[in-house]
Design an enzyme around this catalytic site. Sequence first.
Site, short mmCIF file in Angstrom:
data_model
loop_
_atom_site.label_atom_id
_atom_site.label_comp_id
_atom_site.label_asym_id
_atom_site.label_seq_id
_atom_site.Cartn_x
_atom_site.Cartn_y
_atom_site.Cartn_z
N ASP A 62 0.83 -1.20 0.00
CA ASP A 62 0.00 0.00 0.00
C ASP A 62 0.87 1.25 0.00
O ASP A 62 1.97 1.25 0.55
CB ASP A 62 -0.90 0.02 1.24
CG ASP A 62 -0.09 0.24 2.52
OD1 ASP A 62 0.03 1.39 2.98
OD2 ASP A 62 0.47 -0.75 3.04
N SER A 63 0.37 2.31 -0.63
CA SER A 63 1.03 3.61 -0.64
C SER A 63 2.48 3.46 -1.10
O SER A 63 2.73 2.97 -2.20
CB SER A 63 0.93 4.24 0.75
OG SER A 63 1.26 5.61 0.71
#
Length: 319
Positions: free
Chosen positions: A158-159
């Site tokens: 994620d991210s």
Amino acid sequence: MSMQSAVISRALRFGLRPLVHRLPGHTVGIRTARTAVEAASILVGHHPRAKVEGVNAPQADDEDARPVIGEMLTPEDGAADDAAILYLHGGGYIVCSPRTYRPISSRLTVDTGLPVFVPHYRLAPEHPFPAPLDDALDAYLWLIDEGYPADRIVIAGDSAGGHLAAALTGEICRTGLPSPAGLVLYSPWVDLTCELSTECAPHVQDAYISIHTARRIGQMVMGDFADPRLALLECSWADVPPVLIQVGGDEILRPEAERLAQTLQDSGTDCRLQIYEGQMHVFQLLNRVLPEAREAMEETASFVRTVIGDPADDPGAVA
């Protein structure tokens, strides 16, 4: 947009976002932020039906190399021994750890029945890129050495961890290593220069990340070193396994996720883009309270089961 999502987004926008916006860019400030995040993560906990075990494994082919460090999460009733998920946590490449992301990693292991390994990769600015990529690659090769076939390993992140997961998958495919079964990206930070996000910033109400913050962190991560593997939109994406991208409709990184999905599709990759309207950056972290996050995690589990060879599931799409 659920009532829970609306309340939490508003609270973050007026509470956490101003603090993140003023995060100091010097070493002391970053270390203070890391300590605060780790302290907060203790209060969040993990899925009650998941077990967490620390990993500190020397590399078999090089005793002097940095060992593979991280957490292995498994369901309390046992995990499959022929498939696994390699999860790379977010945090802008400068904060967070496997503990911080237990709400996602523990939910993944319970929903899929697979072990989930979250490596403790080195962080910037002390360890600039490609140190995180080297650690991620070591973790992938360690899973293979542990007996998990590459074509039954799903890489996820994620991210900034989404950026790292995509960079790792691209590196694996370009260097001829055994390819993973699939790739899952939550709110991936695709463009560390933030040019795409800057164009859309005036029209986005991200709950806690401002374009100012993203650009400042991007400069710390990139520095003056222009490693071509950082530029995901300019990389070659030939022979990449199926990809699932999930992004919140209200987050600053949405245009980057959309551009990456288009780039992958243009290269012939089976890429599914799921946009959850009204949701914030990495809303999947709140899967114990947000119905949208629970739905996203269920979609992820379906995708994982499909790419590792379970014909009973088809991940479909979410508008």
